[in-house]
Write a protein that holds these residues in place. Sequence first.
Motif, PDB file in Angstrom:
ATOM      1  N   ALA A   6      51.013  52.692  27.178  1.00 25.58           N
ATOM      2  CA  ALA A   6      49.621  53.051  27.392  1.00 25.58           C
ATOM      3  C   ALA A   6      49.479  54.567  27.401  1.00 25.58           C
ATOM      4  O   ALA A   6      50.441  55.292  27.663  1.00 25.58           O
ATOM      5  N   ALA A   7      48.280  55.033  27.102  1.00 28.73           N
ATOM      6  CA  ALA A   7      47.972  56.463  27.125  1.00 28.73           C
ATOM      7  C   ALA A   7      46.848  56.690  28.120  1.00 28.73           C
ATOM      8  O   ALA A   7      45.867  55.945  28.141  1.00 28.73           O
ATOM      9  N   TYR A   8      47.007  57.706  28.975  1.00 31.04           N
ATOM     10  CA  TYR A   8      46.040  57.995  30.027  1.00 31.04           C
ATOM     11  C   TYR A   8      45.563  59.432  29.929  1.00 31.04           C
ATOM     12  O   TYR A   8      46.344  60.335  29.640  1.00 31.04           O
ATOM     13  N   LEU A  66      51.067  65.968  28.834  1.00 28.26           N
ATOM     14  CA  LEU A  66      51.543  66.280  30.181  1.00 28.26           C
ATOM     15  C   LEU A  66      52.920  65.694  30.439  1.00 28.26           C
ATOM     16  O   LEU A  66      53.759  66.317  31.062  1.00 28.26           O
ATOM     17  N   GLY A  67      53.138  64.476  29.968  1.00 29.41           N
ATOM     18  CA  GLY A  67      54.434  63.852  30.200  1.00 29.41           C
ATOM     19  C   GLY A  67      54.371  62.349  30.111  1.00 29.41           C
ATOM     20  O   GLY A  67      53.363  61.759  29.723  1.00 29.41           O
ATOM     21  N   VAL A  68      55.481  61.740  30.486  1.00 25.93           N
ATOM     22  CA  VAL A  68      55.665  60.291  30.372  1.00 25.93           C
ATOM     23  C   VAL A  68      56.155  59.756  31.704  1.00 25.93           C
ATOM     24  O   VAL A  68      56.996  60.359  32.360  1.00 25.93           O
ATOM     25  N   ASP A  69      55.627  58.613  32.071  1.00 27.30           N
ATOM     26  CA  ASP A  69      56.018  57.930  33.298  1.00 27.30           C
ATOM     27  C   ASP A  69      56.412  56.509  32.928  1.00 27.30           C
ATOM     28  O   ASP A  69      55.658  55.811  32.255  1.00 27.30           O
ATOM     29  N   SER A  70      57.594  56.100  33.314  1.00 25.09           N
ATOM     30  CA  SER A  70      58.050  54.734  33.079  1.00 25.09           C
ATOM     31  C   SER A  70      58.192  54.060  34.432  1.00 25.09           C
ATOM     32  O   SER A  70      58.891  54.568  35.314  1.00 25.09           O
ATOM     33  N   ARG A  71      57.517  52.941  34.601  1.00 27.82           N
ATOM     34  CA  ARG A  71      57.565  52.258  35.892  1.00 27.82           C
ATOM     35  C   ARG A  71      57.825  50.771  35.711  1.00 27.82           C
ATOM     36  O   ARG A  71      57.370  50.171  34.756  1.00 27.82           O
ATOM     37  N   GLY A  88      53.718  54.981  30.519  1.00 29.22           N
ATOM     38  CA  GLY A  88      52.460  55.710  30.465  1.00 29.22           C
ATOM     39  C   GLY A  88      52.665  57.097  29.884  1.00 29.22           C
ATOM     40  O   GLY A  88      53.528  57.844  30.329  1.00 29.22           O
ATOM     41  N   ILE A  89      51.863  57.409  28.890  1.00 31.32           N
ATOM     42  CA  ILE A  89      51.882  58.726  28.261  1.00 31.32           C
ATOM     43  C   ILE A  89      50.617  59.437  28.728  1.00 31.32           C
ATOM     44  O   ILE A  89      49.510  58.943  28.509  1.00 31.32           O
ATOM     45  N   TYR A  90      50.788  60.568  29.390  1.00 23.30           N
ATOM     46  CA  TYR A  90      49.666  61.275  30.008  1.00 23.30           C
ATOM     47  C   TYR A  90      49.316  62.521  29.210  1.00 23.30           C
ATOM     48  O   TYR A  90      50.186  63.304  28.853  1.00 23.30           O
ATOM     49  N   SER A 130      50.542  59.857  39.517  1.00 20.28           N
ATOM     50  CA  SER A 130      51.465  60.339  38.483  1.00 20.28           C
ATOM     51  C   SER A 130      50.781  61.343  37.568  1.00 20.28           C
ATOM     52  O   SER A 130      51.340  62.397  37.262  1.00 20.28           O
ATOM     53  N   GLY A 131      49.572  61.022  37.122  1.00 21.90           N
ATOM     54  CA  GLY A 131      48.844  61.924  36.231  1.00 21.90           C
ATOM     55  C   GLY A 131      48.523  63.254  36.878  1.00 21.90           C
ATOM     56  O   GLY A 131      48.691  64.319  36.262  1.00 21.90           O
TER      57      GLY A 131
END
Length: 155
Positions: A6-8, A66-71, A88-90, A130-131
Motif C-alpha cells: 500500500a502507499a500512504y 519518506l520510507g517503507v514500513d513492513s508490519r 506500506g510505502i510512505y 509510522s508516517g
Amino acid sequence: MTSRIAAYGVCLEHDRVLLVRHVGHNGESNWTLPGGGVEHGEDPFDTVTRELAEETGLEGVVERLLGVDSRMIPAHVAHAGVVHQNIGIYYLIRVTGGGLRAEPNGATVEPTWTSTSEVAHLRRSSLVDSGLALAQTLPPTGHVTSTPVGGLIQH
C-alpha cells in the motif's frame, strides 16, 4: 499468510496533518492516513495521489519518498483470520488543489486537517504514527521501526 502493498500520503500543512476516518465493516472507526492498496501493474508513486484524490477530493504532488514500513498483523487481529503482512510505502505529499470532501460510497469519511499535537489523543491506525515518524526524522535508510500491531492505537 496474506500480504498487501500500500502507499500512504503524509500531507503536512504548518502544524497539521491530513487524516481520514476509516469505517470498518463492523461500524467501528479510526483515523488513518489517506492511501491504499497498490493495484496490479500500478506504480506506488501513482497510487498515493490517486488514493488522495479518491478519499479526500484533494489533488497533490509527491515531494519525496519518506520510507517503507513492513508490519506483521497477527491472525487474531487480521481481517482474514490469518497472519497478514502489510508493506506500506510512505510519501510526503504537497496538496495543490481540489476541495476537501468524503470519499463517495467509500470506507473513508471525514477528511480532516488535524493538529499534530492532537494525534496522540485519537483512536488511530498505527500507520499514522509510522508516517509521522518518517516525516519528522527523515531516516537516511527510509526505514522506521514498526509500531507493534495488536490492533489500533487507542487513547
